[in-house]
Design an enzyme around this catalytic site. Structure first.
Site, PDB file in Angstrom:
ATOM      1  N   HIS A   1      -4.957   7.867  -7.230  1.00 17.56           N
ATOM      2  CA  HIS A   1      -4.342   9.046  -7.864  1.00 17.56           C
ATOM      3  C   HIS A   1      -3.113   8.606  -8.644  1.00 17.56           C
ATOM      4  CE1 HIS A   1      -1.900   8.373  -4.266  1.00 17.56           C
ATOM      5  NE2 HIS A   1      -0.922   8.999  -4.895  1.00 17.56           N
TER       6      HIS A   1
ATOM      7  N   ASP B   1       0.889  10.204  -9.520  1.00 18.42           N
ATOM      8  CA  ASP B   1       1.796  11.199  -8.942  1.00 18.42           C
ATOM      9  C   ASP B   1       2.227  12.212 -10.007  1.00 18.42           C
ATOM     10  OD1 ASP B   1       1.641   9.835  -6.537  1.00 18.42           O
ATOM     11  OD2 ASP B   1       3.511   8.741  -6.843  1.00 18.42           O
TER      12      ASP B   1
ATOM     13  N   HIS C   1      -2.722   4.532  -8.290  1.00 20.58           N
ATOM     14  CA  HIS C   1      -2.500   3.769  -7.062  1.00 20.58           C
ATOM     15  C   HIS C   1      -3.276   4.375  -5.907  1.00 20.58           C
ATOM     16  CE1 HIS C   1       0.677   6.831  -7.398  1.00 20.58           C
ATOM     17  NE2 HIS C   1       0.747   6.840  -6.075  1.00 20.58           N
TER      18      HIS C   1
ATOM     19  N   ARG D   1       0.069   1.808   9.665  1.00 20.78           N
ATOM     20  CA  ARG D   1       1.031   1.724   8.557  1.00 20.78           C
ATOM     21  C   ARG D   1       1.666   3.084   8.268  1.00 20.78           C
ATOM     22  NH1 ARG D   1       0.509   2.387   2.863  1.00 20.78           N
ATOM     23  NH2 ARG D   1       2.152   1.237   1.800  1.00 20.78           N
TER      24      ARG D   1
HETATM   25  O1  LIG Z   1       1.326   4.873   1.209  1.00 23.50           O
HETATM   26  C1  LIG Z   1       1.678   4.480   0.116  1.00 23.50           C
HETATM   27  O2  LIG Z   1       2.174   3.372  -0.046  1.00 23.50           O
HETATM   28  C2  LIG Z   1       1.502   5.338  -1.113  1.00 23.50           C
HETATM   29  C3  LIG Z   1       1.806   6.785  -0.894  1.00 23.50           C
HETATM   30  C4  LIG Z   1       1.504   7.609  -2.109  1.00 23.50           C
HETATM   31  O3  LIG Z   1       0.999   7.133  -3.088  1.00 23.50           O
HETATM   32  C5  LIG Z   1       1.817   9.050  -2.119  1.00 23.50           C
HETATM   33  O4  LIG Z   1       2.274   9.601  -1.090  1.00 23.50           O
HETATM   34  O5  LIG Z   1       1.609   9.674  -3.192  1.00 23.50           O
HETATM   35 FE   LIG Z   2       1.166   8.492  -4.804  1.00 28.53          FE
END
Ligand SMILES: O=C(O)CCC(=O)C(=O)O
Ligand SMILES: [Fe+2]
Length: 347
Positions: A223, A225, A280, A291
């Protein structure tokens, strides 16, 4: 205020409960079919030569380096950012404490179908046929109401840590935004109105439990942001990957104390597509590698208009690639059309 605004935008696209309630990950010994993803054959590079730039904010050339990183990657890691290490550690331990609660306790802070704040699975979930190996908790401002539901007698520390993190993140996000604009030769006076004085901010805690079969599961699907920029603190376990044309998926190696900065859709539009809104995703790990990440989304509020910056068009002689939209319009388009959103406002 921010919550109201988002609820307004999200009212048009409420989410079904099956796309809010996470799986109780600790109760399943194998990956259920609902969470099995086709094995991704996309090339994933762990080669150190391919990694996003690391920018030291004390470097006299930081503005130039940030501009270059935004242009080539749409992302960078930042060090000497002024966020105390112990606050990052506290964030991580409070995040761990939240997600370690029993499933029925976390359900007490469940997100509303048209809401933004609370516990639940990723809001992008309805756009994918399978569920992600992920649970999240979202805040906009004080998390006190949900924190009271989670810990009736023991929520002060969680709220203090989350609030002081959001305050510090806002200062850093403002500083980075100014540096990014400076790299484009844009000053605040060049902006049409005081749009940067009206930020909307959202803090998202992400949990990716260790997975019995990580190659068949997805932490967070690809996605971009919907922010101006996003600042991510990731725990010491790898998982975040960025897509780079020509290279494929590139891992963002965790560096103690460094924060990851992503260009979001709004900055992409402002920059007339000079800065890519970086695609990403997060992959998952097995065994004891649970994680966590904490993503701070920094954007602009309510009825502000977003369009390619006029001064930038003048300097570069380019024609605008996107029509002007309000943030609210864009959020609605994105929550209906997801990865088509940018192309729907393209000129
Ligand atoms: O977990 C991650 O490193 C990415 C989180 C992410 O892309 C988001 O919360 O939009
Ligand atoms: Fe994100």
């Amino acid at each position: 205020m921010t919550t109201t605004f988002f609820s307004e935008a999200y009212r048009e696209t409420p989410i079904h409960l099956r796309h809010i309630i996470p799986l109780d990950f600790h109760s399943v010994p194998t990956v259920p079919d609902s969470h099995v993803w086709p094995k991704s054959d996309a090339f994933s590079s762990d080669d150190d030569r391919f990694s996003i730039p690391i920018v030291d904010l004390n470097d006299p050339d930081a503005v130039k380096l940030i501009g270059h990183a935004c242009e080539t990657w749409g992302a960078f890691q930042v060090i000497n950012h002024g966020i105390p290490l112990n606050l990052l550690d506290d964030m991580e331990s409070e995040t761990r404490r939240l997600f370690s609660l029993p499933a029925q306790q976390k359900m007490k802070a469940l997100r509303e179908p048209a809401g933004i704040a609370g516990y639940g699975i990723a809001r992008i979930s309805p756009f994918f046929p399978k569920y992600m190996w992920h649970e999240g908790f979202t805040m906009s401002g004080s998390p006190v109401d949900h924190a009271r539901a989670l810990w009736p007698n023991d929520n002060a520390r969680f709220c203090d840590v989350m609030e002081s993190y959001q305050k510090k993140m806002k200062v850093l996000a403002e500083q980075l935004t100014h540096m990014i604009l400076k790299s484009l030769d844009i000053s605040e006076q060049d902006l049409n109105s005081d749009i940067l004085g009206l930020p909307y901010t959202v803090l998202q805690l992400n949990s990716y439990p260790s997975c019995p079969d990580p190659n068949r599961a997805m932490g967070l699907a690809p996605h971009t942001d919907t922010s101006l920029l996003t600042i991510v603190h990731q725990s010491a376990i790898t998982g975040l990957q960025l897509f780079k044309e020509g290279l494929g998926w590139v891992s963002v190696q965790p560096i103690t104390g460094a924060l990851v900065v992503n260009v979001g859709d709004l900055l992409h539009i402002f920059s007339n597509a000079r800065f890519p809104s970086v695609l990403h995703r997060a992959v998952v790990n097995r065994d004891r590698f649970h994680r966590f990440s904490m993503a701070y989304f920094y954007g602009i509020s309510t009825d502000c208009n977003v369009s390619p910056l006029p001064k930038l068009l003048n300097i570069s002689g380019q024609t605008p690639r996107y029509r002007s939209v309000t943030v609210k319009e864009y959020v609605v388009i994105k929550s209906k059309s997801f990865d088509e959103a940018l192309s729907l406002i393209r000129i």
